[in-house]
Design a protein around this motif. Structure first.
Motif, short mmCIF file in Angstrom:
data_model
loop_
_atom_site.label_atom_id
_atom_site.label_comp_id
_atom_site.label_asym_id
_atom_site.label_seq_id
_atom_site.Cartn_x
_atom_site.Cartn_y
_atom_site.Cartn_z
N GLY A 62 0.79 -1.24 0.00
CA GLY A 62 0.00 0.00 0.00
C GLY A 62 0.81 1.28 0.00
O GLY A 62 0.28 2.35 0.26
N VAL A 63 2.11 1.17 -0.29
CA VAL A 63 2.94 2.38 -0.27
C VAL A 63 3.22 2.91 -1.67
O VAL A 63 3.09 4.10 -1.93
N TYR A 67 -6.64 2.90 8.56
CA TYR A 67 -5.37 2.78 9.27
C TYR A 67 -5.08 4.04 10.08
O TYR A 67 -5.52 5.12 9.72
N ASN A 88 -1.78 3.97 11.83
CA ASN A 88 -0.31 4.01 11.82
C ASN A 88 0.21 3.07 10.74
O ASN A 88 -0.57 2.42 10.03
N LEU A 89 1.52 2.99 10.65
CA LEU A 89 2.14 2.21 9.58
C LEU A 89 1.78 0.72 9.65
O LEU A 89 1.46 0.10 8.63
N LEU A 90 1.81 0.17 10.84
CA LEU A 90 1.53 -1.26 10.97
C LEU A 90 0.09 -1.58 10.53
O LEU A 90 -0.15 -2.55 9.82
N LEU A 98 -1.60 0.15 8.42
CA LEU A 98 -1.64 0.34 6.97
C LEU A 98 -1.20 -0.94 6.27
O LEU A 98 -1.86 -1.42 5.35
N TYR A 99 -0.08 -1.50 6.74
CA TYR A 99 0.42 -2.74 6.14
C TYR A 99 -0.60 -3.86 6.29
O TYR A 99 -0.99 -4.52 5.32
N LYS A 100 -1.00 -4.10 7.52
CA LYS A 100 -1.83 -5.27 7.80
C LYS A 100 -3.20 -5.17 7.13
O LYS A 100 -3.67 -6.14 6.54
N ASN A 101 -3.81 -4.00 7.22
CA ASN A 101 -5.15 -3.90 6.64
C ASN A 101 -5.10 -3.90 5.12
O ASN A 101 -5.95 -4.49 4.46
N ARG A 156 -2.93 -5.44 3.23
CA ARG A 156 -2.64 -6.79 2.76
C ARG A 156 -3.80 -7.74 3.04
O ARG A 156 -4.07 -8.64 2.24
N ARG A 183 2.59 -9.62 7.94
CA ARG A 183 1.75 -8.41 7.98
C ARG A 183 0.35 -8.69 7.43
O ARG A 183 -0.12 -8.02 6.50
N LEU A 184 -0.28 -9.72 7.99
CA LEU A 184 -1.67 -10.01 7.63
C LEU A 184 -2.50 -9.92 8.90
O LEU A 184 -2.09 -10.38 9.96
N ASN A 185 -3.65 -9.29 8.74
CA ASN A 185 -4.61 -9.21 9.83
C ASN A 185 -5.62 -10.31 9.62
O ASN A 185 -6.37 -10.27 8.66
N PRO A 234 -0.70 5.31 -4.02
CA PRO A 234 -1.99 5.62 -3.40
C PRO A 234 -1.97 6.96 -2.65
O PRO A 234 -3.00 7.58 -2.49
N VAL A 249 3.55 7.97 3.76
CA VAL A 249 3.07 6.94 4.69
C VAL A 249 2.70 7.63 6.00
O VAL A 249 3.09 8.77 6.22
N PRO A 250 1.97 6.93 6.86
CA PRO A 250 1.66 7.54 8.16
C PRO A 250 2.95 7.92 8.88
O PRO A 250 3.98 7.27 8.70
#
Lengths: 476, 507, 95
Positions: free
Chosen positions: B346-347, B356, B358-360, B362-365, B367, C16-18, C81, C90-91
């Motif tokens: 997502g970057v 999101y 924060n960064l984490l 952003l990554y997790k959601n 993906r 990095r998967l939710n 994006p 990025v954040p």
């Protein structure tokens, strides 16, 4: 309690290639954000890396200069972790088969030589840059540095004081500069060190728990960070605490370090062989070719300067402290200048000028210094004027002759013109004239000075001297 | 340029009467190239014909995920101009489909994933560049399993592609869109990618020819990576000769792909008609026993008889390690995939979650929302087998078995010119039939994966139909760079079961 | 090998998967099934066998150290994006 300090360094150095490690983008420092980028170094889907052959050559040469064994077979691996400065989410690096292993570097510490072991040197790619400060709403990512080739030099835990760590880092830098594989410009971040440090009670064999301080980009920072960490760890241990193995960030402005946010799986990098790149095989023949093409290193030059060029050891070690000044010295001498005269100029004027503007670059070649020295020897300019000319050369890069002509700095040797000035000074300084005539030989020095002042230093000193004496003689 | 187009249009009107005699559904590259060179049809007409057919039947098949009409017609005009000047080669003006995991500049390349929904690469894959340089015309991008992970094209985020032989069945995968497009006459040929059977299996299910070339023969530059050490681009065609013709165009060393190789083969069609007299063909007993459908086995046995009648020497042999290939394959491919797909965060491009802080997050959601279930499963599996403490037990072990599998093939190729067997254990199954059991789906790759593990070439060709009228695929496997032998053997058999257009799409 | 719920959580973190609780439970089942199938590899003795990383015995494929023109920044950022001032955004990251 008294502790023994144990320090190991990991030094990352950007190699002086023209293009990046896996694509043709330039490695030039600076440039607008994200303008030294292509689909490969920004990791767009479907793109592939192709290894820059000079990276392999430079890494092997660095290893040879540090007495390493060069691997006949090595390969690239992927180191997997997520961070915005790493667009592939893996760094192409080397894991179990690095290009160089088992070397050493000798450092001078308190007048003695100490040998620091090199565990390994491996090749990898640099990451991009995150810009945090200026923007409220987020961090920005710039990939200009992403894919610039790096070598990582891992030392043995052989250093026992911050001073040794600093001396080692300086020595590594010097070797790399001499080898020509990196310019090691600290202010551009092309040499960064991670300091691994632990303490153990004196006499204990087992190493204590170590911490890692990341991304120190000056020798001063290495020294201060290590000193600060020794204090911090001893305080913890003295209070009966335990050291946590962690990564810390050094804040050079505050002179303090902070534990970095611990990522829960920080060390599970899932290394595996990079399938997009084939292995690197170096034959003994190639390795020997690299070895033979290694340039003369600093300690070799010191010897040559002392024994072949006959300059003092002090001069030799000062000049070779930077490859730039050493190369400049060689150029000057090779164009025909007297070695001692050249070294005096370099140690005096040149180094002062370099220090004033904090640069390592010399904007002209040694042949220019030779030309300048020639002008003095011919009597075309005075020594003092030459200093002014030299400063101007340093500022503008112009040749000595150009500067002398432009500014009208040629020595006045016209007997008629000088005679008039001498007459003027004699008549204006009757006290000194009397002193001289009364036997005070020294008074002639004052009169000389007045003539030089009048001519703004351009008068030919021997001629002025002769004219003065002749004219004063007539007054006797 | 405009003048050229006008002239082309005039000429094409003149030719219109002849065009109607061409049956586009059965047309091969060879035939089309002849017709174009003899001016029986113009490139624009041919291209329009294909777009008409796409307009008419692709609602039913869903082979394409995007169509490039404007660009195709411009390319067609250029190709025609070249032909009019007396230039061009066999690929000039040939309409093609390309699997949507192969990058095309300015044209969306989605990998049939939400993750790359709007991605327009600023570069073109080498294989496509080569085809376009040779004058081929890109009609559109074909559907696939998301990021080429799957065997039925049901893992596409965009749509389900249907088998032209029975629209209730899957076309196979992951190059299901490419196979269905060719089988239903919506492209003269297509490019696919094959990591564990993704060209050959859909070719078998759709009754066409699919080639997985020797690893390194075709540049992977611009092919969105699934498992880098296994991926190869290859052609899906109606005939064996067309397969060789396309391979001529796309193969070759590419400075942009360090693993690409110059095979030294100038013309893959050369010697294709030599026949199989005296050729030694090995048939591993593991390929005809176990969980193989009767209808498939019968057809393969019949094919063996045909080969013997043509003068080949067929012999039963053994591939002892065949049974271990799937496990090794899924470890290696998932491990590489977990790394290759880490860049979708997502970057830089593609989808980004709107949820999101924060960064984490952003990554997790990003993906989690951007990848489909099967892709997530492979990423999980691959991450696990590479993680600390499991590397040796899974990943290293799989690479060791890879050595053994390659050695076993090397041994067989000392005795045989090629190896024969079914491409798949069954014919095409019903849509939804296997989606609940990933392992069962994986086991369908039993005959194809070992070829990728060993990096060798294999071709799947039509071998008749089973009792339900569904196509059966026969696979011929050769040693590295033996594509010419495979073409030769496949060509000899092709007369027995030439390409047939599926009854559902006969129009 | 059967894997635990905790392992699934750890691996999901690395990747990095939710995953929802339900997805995690499903992942435990499907991954365990696949990994158990993979355990059949253990029945093969691979002691001393060299792992095969590249199928072709190639080495030393290099490019020359020559600078090629970089891409136009707009094309590098075209698919981003979120972007600002010529950069990917990025954040805010706190180190």
């Amino acid at each position: 309690m008294n502790y023994e300090v144990v320090i190991g360094l990991e030094i990352h150095v950007e190699l002086a290639t023209k293009s990046k490690i896996f694509c043709g983008c330039t490695t030039k420092f600076g440039g607008e954000i994200n303008t030294h980028c292509c689909p490969i170094c920004t990791s767009m889907p479907g793109t592939l890396p192709v290894m820059n052959e000079r990276v392999v050559e430079f890494a092997a040469k660095a290893g040879l200069a540090m007495n390493c064994e060069i691997a006949n077979f090595s390969k690239m691996d992927r180191k997997n972790y997520f961070y915005p400065d790493l667009p592939k989410a893996y760094q192409i690096s080397q894991f179990d088969l690095p290009i160089c292993k088992g070397g050493y570097v000798d450092i001078e510490i308190e007048g003695k030589t100490k040998r620091i072991g090199i565990t390994r040197i491996h090749m990898e790619e640099d990451a991009g840059k995150l810009l945090h400060d200026q923007w409220e709403k987020g961090s920005l990512v710039d990939y200009n540095r992403c894919g610039v080739p790096l070598i990582e030099i891992v030392s043995e835990p052989d250093m026992r004081s911050p001073e040794e760590a600093r001396a080692y880092a300086e020595k590594v830098r010097l070797i790399l500069q001499y080898t020509g594989v990196s310019d090691c410009k600290m202010q551009e971040g092309s040499l960064r060190a991670d300091v691994n440090l632990s303490l153990r009670p004196i006499g204990q064999k087992k190493f204590g728990t170590r911490t890692e301080m990341k991304n120190l980009n000056s020798f001063r920072a290495i020294l201060r960070a290590a000193e600060s960490e020794i204090q911090r760890q001893s305080r913890v241990l003295d209070e009966g605490g335990v050291i946590t193995q962690e990564t810390r960030r050094w804040d050079d402005d505050e002179g303090k370090s902070y534990a970095m946010r611990n990522k829960e799986e920080a060390h599970d990098y899932r290394y595996f062989p990079e399938p997009d790149l084939v292995p690197i095989e170096l034959t003994d023949e190639t390795i020997n070719k690299y070895r033979e093409s290694l340039p003369e290193l600093s300690h070799e030059r010191v010897k040559r300067y002392i024994h072949k060029l006959g300059i003092p050891e002090y001069d030799a070690s000062l000049i070779t402290a930077s490859v730039k000044t050493a190369d400049f010295f060689d150029d000057t001498v090779n164009s025909g200048a007297d070695p001692k005269t050249a070294s005096n100029w370099i140690m005096g004027n040149l180094m002062r000028l370099m220090k004033e503007v904090n640069t390592e670059d010399i904007p002209f070649g040694g042949e220019m210094l030779h030309e300048l020295i020639g002008l003095i020897e011919k009597g075309a300019i005075s020594n003092n004027i030459a200093k002014t000319v030299f400063a101007e050369m340093f500022r503008t890069g112009k040749t000595p002759l150009e500067i002398v002509k432009e500014k009208g700095l040629e020595v006045v040797s016209d007997a008629g013109e000088l005679g008039q000035i001498v007459d003027k000074i004699i008549s204006a300084n009757s006290k000194s004239v009397e002193d001289y005539l009364g036997g005070k030989q020294k008074a002639i020095g004052f009169l000389m000075g007045q003539v030089m002042k009048e001519t703004k230093g351009k008068a030919n000193p021997p001629m002025v001297n002769k004219l003065l004496r002749d004219k004063l003689e007539l007054l006797k | 340029m405009r003048r050229i187009k006008k002239r082309v249009l005039l000429e094409s009107q003149k030719l219109l009467s002849k065009v109607n005699f061409l049956n586009i559904g059965k047309l091969t590259i060879k035939e089309a190239a002849d017709a174009l060179q003899n001016k029986e049809i113009s490139v624009i007409e041919l291209t329009e014909k294909f777009f008409d057919r796409i307009d008419n039947i692709d609602d039913k098949i869903n082979a394409y995920v995007s169509i490039c009409r404007k660009q195709a017609l411009a390319d067609a005009a250029e190709a025609q101009a070249l032909i009019n000047e007396g230039g061009g080669g066999i690929m000039t003006g040939i309409p093609m489909a390309v699997k949507d995991n192969i990058c095309t500049e300015t044209i969306e390349t989605t990998c049939a994933s939400k993750m790359l929904g709007n991605f327009k690469p600023p570069y073109t894959a080498t294989a496509i560049e080569k085809l376009r340089n040779d004058g081929a015309v890109l009609l559109g991008k074909a559907n696939l399993d998301e990021f080429a992970m799957g065997s039925s094209t049901e893992n596409s985020y965009i749509k389900n592609t249907r088998n032209p032989w029975d629209v209730n069945r899957v076309p196979g995968g992951s190059s299901g869109g490419s196979a269905a497009a060719v089988a239903s006459g919506q492209a003269l040929f297509a490019l696919g990618s094959d990591t564990g059977g993704s060209i050959r299996q859909p070719a078998a299910f759709c009754g066409i020819v699919g080639l997985k070339p020797t690893y390194g023969t075709v540049s992977r530059y611009g092919l969105v990576a699934f498992a880098s050490s296994l991926d190869q681009i290859g052609p899906l065609t109606k005939t064996v000769e067309d397969s060789a013709i396309v391979l001529n165009s796309i193969s070759g060393k590419d400075p942009k792909d360090a693993t690409s190789i110059d095979s030294g083969i100038a013309d893959y069609t050369e010697g294709i008609k030599r026949g199989v007299k005296g050729m030694k063909i090995g048939i591993p007993r593991q390929y005809l026993s176990g969980e193989i459908a009767v209808g498939v086995r019968n057809k393969i046995e019949a094919a063996i008889d045909s080969y013997e009648k043509m003068g080949a020497v067929c012999e039963e042999t053994s591939l002892d390690l065949a049974d271990y290939a799937i496990a090794a394959y899924y470890i290696i491919s998932s491990a590489e995939a977990s790394s290759n797909l880490a860049r979708y965060d997502g970057v830089k491009y593609g989808f980004r979650s709107s949820n999101y802080k924060n960064l984490l997050d952003l990554y997790k959601n990003t993906r989690s929302e951007g990848f489909g279930a099967e892709v997530k499963r492979r990423i999980m599996l691959g991450t696990y087998v590479l993680s600390s403490g499991y590397y040796d037990a899974y990943y290293k072990k799989a690479l060791q078995i890879r050595t053994l599998i390659k050695n076993e093939f090397d041994g067989l190729f000392k005795k045989y010119n090629c190896i024969l067997g079914p491409t798949t254990p069954t014919t095409a199954y019903k849509i939804g039939e296997k989606t609940d059991n990933p392992l069962e789906m994986y086991l369908g790759d039993v005959f194809t994966v070992s070829v990728n593990i060993a990096g060798i070439p294999a071709i799947s060709i039509p071998c008749g139909n089973d009792e339900s009228g569904l196509p059966v695929g026969m696979q011929l496997i050769g040693s590295a760079f033996s594509e010419k032998t495979l073409f030769q053997a496949a060509y000899a058999y092709e007369r027995e079961h030439p390409f047939a257009i599926a009854p559902e799409v006969q129009a | 090998m059967k894997i635990s719920f905790e392992t699934v959580e750890y691996v999901a973190g690395l990747a990095r998967l939710n995953l929802s609780e339900k997805e995690k439970e499903m992942m435990v089942v499907s991954m365990s099934g696949i990994l158990e199938y993979m355990d059949k590899l253990n029945s093969l003795d691979t002691e001393g066998v060299k792992p095969l990383e590249h199928v072709e015995p190639m080495s030393n494929v290099f490019r020359k150290d020559v600078v090629a023109e970089s891409f136009d920044r707009d094309s590098i950022l075209a698919n981003a994006p979120d972007k600002e001032e010529g950069a990917f955004r990025v954040p805010k990251i706190v180190e």
